[in-house]
Design a protein around this motif. Sequence first.
Motif, mmCIF file in Angstrom:
data_model
loop_
_atom_site.group_PDB
_atom_site.id
_atom_site.type_symbol
_atom_site.label_atom_id
_atom_site.label_comp_id
_atom_site.label_asym_id
_atom_site.label_seq_id
_atom_site.Cartn_x
_atom_site.Cartn_y
_atom_site.Cartn_z
ATOM 1 N N MET A 120 0.833 -1.187 0.000
ATOM 2 C CA MET A 120 0.000 0.000 0.000
ATOM 3 C C MET A 120 0.879 1.252 0.000
ATOM 4 S SD MET A 120 -3.205 0.964 2.467
ATOM 5 C CE MET A 120 -2.337 1.323 3.955
ATOM 6 N N GLU A 121 1.900 1.276 0.840
ATOM 7 C CA GLU A 121 2.767 2.451 0.913
ATOM 8 C C GLU A 121 3.514 2.678 -0.401
ATOM 9 O OE1 GLU A 121 2.669 4.756 3.208
ATOM 10 O OE2 GLU A 121 1.150 3.562 4.244
ATOM 11 N N GLN A 122 3.843 1.594 -1.110
ATOM 12 C CA GLN A 122 4.526 1.738 -2.405
ATOM 13 C C GLN A 122 3.611 2.423 -3.419
ATOM 14 O OE1 GLN A 122 5.485 -2.393 -2.978
ATOM 15 N NE2 GLN A 122 7.635 -2.040 -2.460
ATOM 16 N N ILE A 123 2.342 2.089 -3.392
ATOM 17 C CA ILE A 123 1.387 2.714 -4.313
ATOM 18 C C ILE A 123 1.231 4.190 -3.973
ATOM 19 C CG2 ILE A 123 -1.042 2.778 -5.032
ATOM 20 C CD1 ILE A 123 -1.011 -0.318 -4.680
ATOM 21 N N ILE A 124 1.078 4.496 -2.694
ATOM 22 C CA ILE A 124 0.942 5.896 -2.276
ATOM 23 C C ILE A 124 2.176 6.687 -2.685
ATOM 24 C CG2 ILE A 124 0.816 7.416 -0.265
ATOM 25 C CD1 ILE A 124 -1.002 5.237 1.036
ATOM 26 N N ALA A 125 3.355 6.135 -2.474
ATOM 27 C CA ALA A 125 4.594 6.825 -2.843
ATOM 28 C C ALA A 125 4.670 7.035 -4.359
ATOM 29 C CB ALA A 125 5.804 6.032 -2.351
ATOM 30 N N ALA A 126 4.261 6.042 -5.126
ATOM 31 C CA ALA A 126 4.291 6.177 -6.588
ATOM 32 C C ALA A 126 3.368 7.303 -7.037
ATOM 33 C CB ALA A 126 3.901 4.859 -7.252
ATOM 34 N N VAL A 127 2.157 7.361 -6.498
ATOM 35 C CA VAL A 127 1.214 8.415 -6.894
ATOM 36 C C VAL A 127 1.735 9.778 -6.457
ATOM 37 C CG1 VAL A 127 -1.134 9.302 -6.620
ATOM 38 C CG2 VAL A 127 -0.768 6.854 -6.950
ATOM 39 N N ARG A 128 2.346 9.856 -5.283
ATOM 40 C CA ARG A 128 2.923 11.144 -4.851
ATOM 41 C C ARG A 128 3.960 11.643 -5.851
ATOM 42 N NH1 ARG A 128 2.681 9.730 1.241
ATOM 43 N NH2 ARG A 128 1.001 11.138 1.859
ATOM 44 N N GLY A 129 4.579 10.740 -6.587
ATOM 45 C CA GLY A 129 5.579 11.121 -7.575
ATOM 46 C C GLY A 129 5.009 11.612 -8.889
ATOM 47 N N PHE A 130 3.708 11.478 -9.098
ATOM 48 C CA PHE A 130 3.089 11.979 -10.328
ATOM 49 C C PHE A 130 3.066 13.508 -10.279
ATOM 50 C CE2 PHE A 130 0.011 8.083 -10.652
ATOM 51 C CZ PHE A 130 1.083 7.241 -10.884
ATOM 52 N N ASP A 131 3.393 14.149 -11.388
ATOM 53 C CA ASP A 131 3.397 15.604 -11.469
ATOM 54 C C ASP A 131 1.998 16.159 -11.169
ATOM 55 O OD1 ASP A 131 4.575 18.163 -12.109
ATOM 56 O OD2 ASP A 131 3.400 18.088 -13.963
ATOM 57 N N GLY A 132 1.898 17.026 -10.181
ATOM 58 C CA GLY A 132 0.621 17.657 -9.842
ATOM 59 C C GLY A 132 -0.277 16.808 -8.966
ATOM 60 N N ALA A 133 0.231 15.708 -8.427
ATOM 61 C CA ALA A 133 -0.609 14.839 -7.588
ATOM 62 C C ALA A 133 -0.776 15.420 -6.196
ATOM 63 C CB ALA A 133 -0.004 13.448 -7.491
ATOM 64 N N LEU A 134 -1.967 15.249 -5.667
ATOM 65 C CA LEU A 134 -2.260 15.535 -4.269
ATOM 66 C C LEU A 134 -2.763 14.235 -3.665
ATOM 67 C CD1 LEU A 134 -2.709 17.398 -1.813
ATOM 68 C CD2 LEU A 134 -5.001 17.866 -2.736
ATOM 69 N N VAL A 135 -2.062 13.760 -2.645
ATOM 70 C CA VAL A 135 -2.435 12.530 -1.962
ATOM 71 C C VAL A 135 -2.823 12.891 -0.533
ATOM 72 C CG1 VAL A 135 -1.661 10.271 -1.171
ATOM 73 C CG2 VAL A 135 -0.879 11.143 -3.381
ATOM 74 N N LEU A 136 -4.066 12.613 -0.192
ATOM 75 C CA LEU A 136 -4.539 12.854 1.169
ATOM 76 C C LEU A 136 -4.595 11.525 1.908
ATOM 77 C CD1 LEU A 136 -7.475 15.328 0.481
ATOM 78 C CD2 LEU A 136 -5.125 15.860 1.103
ATOM 79 N N THR A 137 -4.013 11.500 3.105
ATOM 80 C CA THR A 137 -4.035 10.306 3.951
ATOM 81 C C THR A 137 -4.554 10.728 5.323
ATOM 82 O OG1 THR A 137 -1.699 10.654 4.460
ATOM 83 C CG2 THR A 137 -2.207 9.064 2.722
ATOM 84 N N PRO A 138 -5.873 10.770 5.483
ATOM 85 C CA PRO A 138 -6.464 11.251 6.726
ATOM 86 C C PRO A 138 -6.058 10.428 7.944
ATOM 87 C CG PRO A 138 -8.120 11.098 4.991
ATOM 88 C CD PRO A 138 -6.890 10.428 4.491
#
Length: 151
Positions: free
Chosen positions: A1-19
């Motif tokens: 799960m953390e690998q997926i979150i980290a990958a998406v955080r690397g997308f240009d312009g991504a906002l990842v919210l982890t409440p």
Amino acid sequence: MEQIIAAVRGFDGALVLTPGPGSGFPELAWGDAFFYYAPDGRVPRHGQPYGTIVTKDYPDDTASDLDPPGRWRVNVQVGRAGFRRLTGRTPGAAGPRPDYAVADTVLPHPVYGALGWVCVVVPGERTGDTVLRLLRDAHDAARDRAARRSR
């Protein structure tokens, strides 16, 4: 799960919210993740996330059996054509009900499949790369929608 979150955080312009505690989000959302295209770092006023990770059953979404330890699910908006390509079905069409709890398999989303969403419970060897590709494609589609709206 953390690998997926980290990958998406690397997308240009991504906002990842982890409440989590103190985040201002309802406790039900704690531990989950929400993916947006938001180059300004703010949740878009119009639109939903293009992808999410959920770590538990929600009151209206229990078919994936996410409450046992170690179970979680990635959800991705893929649109009508992507949904047909991935599932062999038209979004919202009647058909046999899949086993939404099976792991490492691309499935229609148990609640939002009719809207062109797919999901994978505990992505693994069979679906890990596919999930990342689908999230990248969904991110790019969200970026393109934002560009059209700004014109």
